[in-house]
Design a protein around this motif. Sequence first.
Motif, PDB file in Angstrom:
ATOM      1  N   LYS A  31      44.545  46.866  42.026  1.00  0.00           N
ATOM      2  CA  LYS A  31      45.921  47.140  41.581  1.00  0.00           C
ATOM      3  C   LYS A  31      46.791  47.759  42.661  1.00  0.00           C
ATOM      4  O   LYS A  31      47.937  48.119  42.399  1.00  0.00           O
TER       5      LYS A  31
ATOM      6  N   ARG B 180      43.094  51.660  41.872  1.00  0.00           N
ATOM      7  CA  ARG B 180      44.021  51.814  42.989  1.00  0.00           C
ATOM      8  C   ARG B 180      43.365  52.638  44.089  1.00  0.00           C
ATOM      9  O   ARG B 180      42.544  53.511  43.811  1.00  0.00           O
TER      10      ARG B 180
ATOM     11  N   THR C  72      42.177  38.280  40.296  1.00  0.00           N
ATOM     12  CA  THR C  72      43.524  38.497  40.818  1.00  0.00           C
ATOM     13  C   THR C  72      43.916  37.310  41.668  1.00  0.00           C
ATOM     14  O   THR C  72      43.061  36.552  42.115  1.00  0.00           O
TER      15      THR C  72
ATOM     16  N   ASP D 278      51.468  47.235  44.834  1.00  0.00           N
ATOM     17  CA  ASP D 278      50.574  46.670  43.839  1.00  0.00           C
ATOM     18  C   ASP D 278      49.730  45.522  44.387  1.00  0.00           C
ATOM     19  O   ASP D 278      49.180  44.738  43.620  1.00  0.00           O
TER      20      ASP D 278
END
Length: 258
Positions: A123, A135, A35, A94
């Motif tokens: 996420k 998440r 990420t 997010d």
Amino acid sequence: MITRTRGAGRRSAVVLAATLLSACLVGCGAGQARTAERAPGAPPTRARGADPAPVPRISLDVAPRQLPGLGPRTSAAISPRTGQVLVVTGRGRDSAVSTAVLYSRTASGWHAGTVWPAHNAFKGWTDHHVIGDLRSPVGVYTLTDAGGLRADPGTRLPYDRSGGFSVDGTGFEGEPLAGSFDYVIAIDYNRAPGTSPLDWTRPLGADRGGGIWVHVDHGGPTQGCVSLREDHMKALLRAVDPARRPVIVMGDAAALRR
């Protein structure tokens, strides 16, 4: 063999390390995806779909009667008997970047500790966490149990020291995960309070995930947990007092304002 410094009779004395590793893959920081989020303390960058709005600044010089940044619904979920609240505020729905502040209630109001950089799930956040969604669950959860690979740093929570907290591999940004579970506090999401963080009991069912902890930051997003730098993690463990009924309030800033 796991030894428990307090409340040893509440659970089995032997927990397989394989159970922890399964839990880590569900709730904590393990994985190969990458990420754009950076480690705490680095200049923030925007991840895919991240909310560009900055995390609200928190004044440490006031003692408000209501915790700042929390809306009526979130505030109502905190018991009036709670005297310590760890507020984890995500940068966006997010985003994997967040901040954490430990508040203590006094006669004059809520007093804030230092603002700590933190990570949450790759996420971001969700109101309905399920296994593998990457998440972190939004909500208010009690903090009752701790443990880790290393010796108790001086917490008043029941603490399980065990080799079952060993972890290896790499995280979403290729960072090593070793040491991530040197110190952990179990977040009472879909678990049985009063047991080791390694306990596999899932009251909501296995499909709702579990193994959601506050643990040592490994420099990248987690699979569902909240992570703090090691020195901050040890400071939190020493500060949390079970007599004050501590809770964690966690979620993206917009969700917490509800």
